[in-house]
Design a protein around this motif. Structure first.
Motif, short mmCIF file in Angstrom:
data_model
loop_
_atom_site.label_atom_id
_atom_site.label_comp_id
_atom_site.label_asym_id
_atom_site.label_seq_id
_atom_site.Cartn_x
_atom_site.Cartn_y
_atom_site.Cartn_z
N LEU A 19 0.83 -1.20 0.00
CA LEU A 19 0.00 0.00 0.00
C LEU A 19 0.87 1.25 0.00
O LEU A 19 0.65 2.17 -0.80
CB LEU A 19 -0.91 -0.01 1.23
N GLY A 23 0.28 1.79 -3.68
CA GLY A 23 -1.11 2.20 -3.66
C GLY A 23 -2.06 1.06 -3.39
O GLY A 23 -1.69 -0.12 -3.55
N HIS A 24 -3.27 1.39 -2.96
CA HIS A 24 -4.22 0.34 -2.56
C HIS A 24 -4.67 -0.52 -3.73
O HIS A 24 -5.07 -1.67 -3.54
CB HIS A 24 -5.42 0.94 -1.81
N GLU A 25 -4.56 0.01 -4.95
CA GLU A 25 -4.93 -0.79 -6.12
C GLU A 25 -4.00 -1.98 -6.30
O GLU A 25 -4.38 -2.98 -6.92
CB GLU A 25 -4.92 0.08 -7.39
N MET A 54 -8.55 -5.54 3.91
CA MET A 54 -8.47 -4.11 3.60
C MET A 54 -9.03 -3.26 4.74
O MET A 54 -8.50 -2.18 5.03
CB MET A 54 -9.20 -3.81 2.29
N PHE A 58 -6.91 -0.58 6.70
CA PHE A 58 -7.35 0.81 6.88
C PHE A 58 -7.11 1.25 8.33
O PHE A 58 -6.54 2.31 8.58
CB PHE A 58 -8.83 0.95 6.51
N THR A 61 -3.45 1.67 8.96
CA THR A 61 -2.95 2.89 8.34
C THR A 61 -3.36 4.11 9.16
O THR A 61 -2.59 5.07 9.28
CB THR A 61 -3.45 3.00 6.88
N TYR A 95 0.38 7.60 -1.20
CA TYR A 95 -0.47 6.42 -1.35
C TYR A 95 -1.29 6.15 -0.08
O TYR A 95 -2.45 5.75 -0.15
CB TYR A 95 0.33 5.18 -1.73
N ARG A 98 -4.06 8.78 -0.01
CA ARG A 98 -5.13 8.43 -0.95
C ARG A 98 -6.00 7.32 -0.40
O ARG A 98 -7.23 7.34 -0.53
CB ARG A 98 -4.54 7.98 -2.29
N PHE A 99 -5.40 6.32 0.21
CA PHE A 99 -6.15 5.20 0.79
C PHE A 99 -7.06 5.69 1.91
O PHE A 99 -8.24 5.31 1.97
CB PHE A 99 -5.16 4.15 1.30
N SER A 103 -10.31 7.04 -1.09
CA SER A 103 -10.73 5.72 -1.57
C SER A 103 -12.08 5.36 -0.96
O SER A 103 -12.54 6.00 -0.02
CB SER A 103 -9.69 4.66 -1.20
N TYR A 105 -12.65 3.10 0.92
CA TYR A 105 -12.47 2.55 2.26
C TYR A 105 -12.73 3.58 3.36
O TYR A 105 -12.95 3.22 4.50
CB TYR A 105 -11.08 1.92 2.40
#
Length: 187
Positions: A19, A23-25, A54, A58, A61, A95, A98-99, A103, A105
């Motif tokens: 991540l 990135g989460h993608e 995920m 989250f 993070t 990243y 963004r997550f 996102s 999430y």
């Protein structure tokens, strides 16, 4: 040599590393397994599905962000430094930013959700104590500054803008004074 046991923490750390740097993608069962050095089986033995992983990622993070703020926020002017930490986090950890904030999430459907997820009680208290404002006035200024600094941070995290720090400081200071003046006029 005995095979290393794959723990839930090892899987979470591998997912976090993916991540943070991709990135989460980029976080999926195969990429986490490859990063961990295992098959997908250990992942699914700890997590019912990737959605569950995920969600835990989250929360993990968010803990990282709290530690980042504790490390980088100035106690001298705590409220001001929190906004600048938010923007700096977007620069330093795009990243992760963004997550957490850009996102699906984040799962915020209202301003109340944003307040619940993005505010810190210690910051509201700092505003109240430093500026001698009511709890309601403090929350309003805090929410306005969150939305303002979040806009700047989002532009930075997505690569839409590369705003110099001195401009960020000037703009956030001007916005804060405007929000404070408006709050005092309404009181």
């Amino acid at each position: 040599m005995p095979k290393q046991k794959i723990t839930k923490q090892i899987i979470l750390d591998s997912a976090f590393k993916l991540l943070r740097f991709s990135g989460h993608e980029a976080v999926n069962a195969r990429s986490v397994a490859k990063s961990t050095g295992c098959s997908v089986q250990p992942i699914y033995s700890y997590y019912e599905n990737m959605s569950e992983l995920m969600q835990e990622l989250f929360a993990y993070t968010q803990q990282f962000l709290s530690q980042y703020i504790e490390k980088n926020a100035s106690q001298e002017c705590y409220f001001e430094s929190i906004g600048k930490c938010h923007i700096r986090f977007a620069k330093d950890e795009k990243y992760l930013f963004r997550f957490l904030y850009l996102s699906e999430y984040m799962n915020a459907a209202s301003f109340e959700d944003i307040i619940r997820q993005c505010t810190r009680d210690d910051v509201t208290e700092s505003i109240m104590n430093t500026l001698n404002l009511s709890a309601e006035e403090s929350k309003k200024i805090y929410l306005n500054m969150i939305l303002y600094t979040h806009g700047i941070a989002s532009m930075i995290a997505t690569g839409a803008a590369d705003i110099p720090n001195e401009d960020i400081h000037r703009l956030t200071d001007e916005a804060f004074r405007a929000f404070l003046d408006q709050s005092r006029k309404e009181a």
